[in-house]
Design an enzyme around this catalytic site. Sequence first.
Site, PDB file in Angstrom:
ATOM      1  N   LYS A 161      44.904 -16.267 -27.000  1.00 16.34           N
ATOM      2  CA  LYS A 161      44.946 -17.589 -27.021  1.00 16.34           C
ATOM      3  C   LYS A 161      45.995 -18.233 -26.678  1.00 16.34           C
ATOM      4  O   LYS A 161      47.241 -18.096 -27.215  1.00 16.34           O
ATOM      5  CB  LYS A 161      44.538 -18.214 -28.614  1.00 16.34           C
ATOM      6  N   GLU A 184      29.887 -22.778 -42.945  1.00 17.61           N
ATOM      7  CA  GLU A 184      29.928 -23.966 -43.838  1.00 17.61           C
ATOM      8  C   GLU A 184      28.975 -23.819 -44.720  1.00 17.61           C
ATOM      9  O   GLU A 184      28.837 -24.011 -46.140  1.00 17.61           O
ATOM     10  CB  GLU A 184      29.946 -25.225 -43.190  1.00 17.61           C
ATOM     11  N   ARG A 242      26.308 -29.441 -41.709  1.00 18.18           N
ATOM     12  CA  ARG A 242      25.536 -28.138 -41.776  1.00 18.18           C
ATOM     13  C   ARG A 242      25.105 -27.540 -43.017  1.00 18.18           C
ATOM     14  O   ARG A 242      24.192 -26.661 -42.863  1.00 18.18           O
ATOM     15  CB  ARG A 242      26.366 -27.017 -40.752  1.00 18.18           C
TER      16      ARG A 242
END
Length: 554
Positions: free
Chosen positions: A201, A285, A313
């Site tokens: 990343k 979640e 969610r």
Amino acid sequence: MTGRYELFDTLRKHGGISGFTRTQESEHDFFDNGHSSASLSQALGLLVAWELQKRKGKVVAVIGDGALTGGMAFEALCHAGQLSKNLIVVLNDNQMSISPNNGSLSRYLSRLTMTRTYQSFRTRIDHLVDRIPNSERHLGKFISRVKRAFKGFLLSNNLFSDLGFEYVGPLDGHNIAEMEEVFKRVRNLSKPVVVHVRTIKGKGYSPAENDPATFHGIGPFQISDGTFEKFDTLSFTECFSRYLIRAAEKNPKIVAITAAMAKGTGLDAFSRRFPDRFFDVGIAEEHAVTFAGGLAAGGMLPVTAIYSTFMQRSVDQIIHDVALSSRPVLLCLDRAGVVPSDGETHQGLFDIALLRPVPGLTLLAPATARDLELCLDWALSAAKPVAIRYPKMSCPSENEAFSVPPEPGKGILVKVEELIPALASEGVEKKVLFVTTGGFYSESVQAVRALALEEIYADIYSLRFIKPLDEEGLIELAKKYRALVLVEDGVVTGGVAAYIQNLLLSHGIKHAGVKAFPDEFFAQGTRSEICEDALMSPRNLAEEAKRLLEERTE
């Protein structure tokens, strides 16, 4: 590649291009995405639609290892392995989501990276077989069996293979030549494929490589050294973070949960102070909320901090696994209301409408840092499910009125004399009352000051409790003013402002107007730009107050 180069300097700016895929920006974007773990389901649906219409071709779904921690991704994998042979899944494995990945899946993918021996063997065999004329017809089954046996020897357990996928990898995601060669080969396979690539990343920019969590969604920064502007003001997130550490030092039952956003929610400091009482469940979640319910059932005091847009969610889990059993779970909804820069998918405008109908759930909206601390303190001792929502912004100036401990249903009345001390000795007549959710207290204060310049004086009633409401108190307070502006940093449909307006109307009080966000999706911009687009700026609030006053005089 996707036609955005000329507009790239407008990235995440008002009127510019989004930080996420967006159908209206590029023909290569099939969905407007901002939430994780959805690409496999979307790609599979698209592919099956094509197949039902006799359209040929492959569909490639890209998913990160962080996104793969979401349950939705596994649901799609289970379905896809048996449904379509034309799906190619590219698993981008950089050991990061928003924060570094945790959990068994991350360790599993790390173990898969030990299989380069198999990939090297496979590549050599493929090159050798390619040189044999008509090899696929004569040797196809034999070669397939040899490769399968060797794979089984080196990799006895492979989740993707067990689900019906051909597994290829891990590959160096920064080696373009190798990647092109692999994609040419997997395109010809007659079964679904997972191509596992390893990447870094922030590759190529050392500040981002060294601090990928900070650079995940960073704003403007100095390219030369990666530094960015820092502000001395205290944000609601920082206030929450500091309070929770103090509370956990006093109470060993307090535990903290987040869904792959420890830094964004301020829980990274908690994780360093109490590593055994901090749980990052990955981008999951739904699991985070039900896990919190289990912790509460076991006698702990779980605090679950998730952005408002992602808490959507887990509405089912909030209803069934927390509220139904009245578990003492504290849900902290960061980024509630207007969210700058991130666009339509990240606005926290729906949580009030979604959570107000849930029986037994208390919903609070503090307005200042001190207010947030008192609300958190009350919630941790409430012995029932509580949700606290607060915006992504600096905390406004304190007011002594917010030092009163919470009392269920009661709000905070802030008088114009407290906001403009010069008026304290004049005995002004207050004609307007702004009734506001805490996240829009700052805009309401600005509206009060703008009206004062025109000698129209207004007080502010910060609801503090969105649910329950002190309905009798609101009715009596409303009778003292000529106009009420009901302000909400949430959507108007199903919101608390419209509910209060109907309540007042049922008691003959007609001089109340609603200022809430319309049924629209709002793109990225600064907080003030988004408010202007929604006609929710301080100027708009002041104009609504004047409109209501004019109606009373006609």
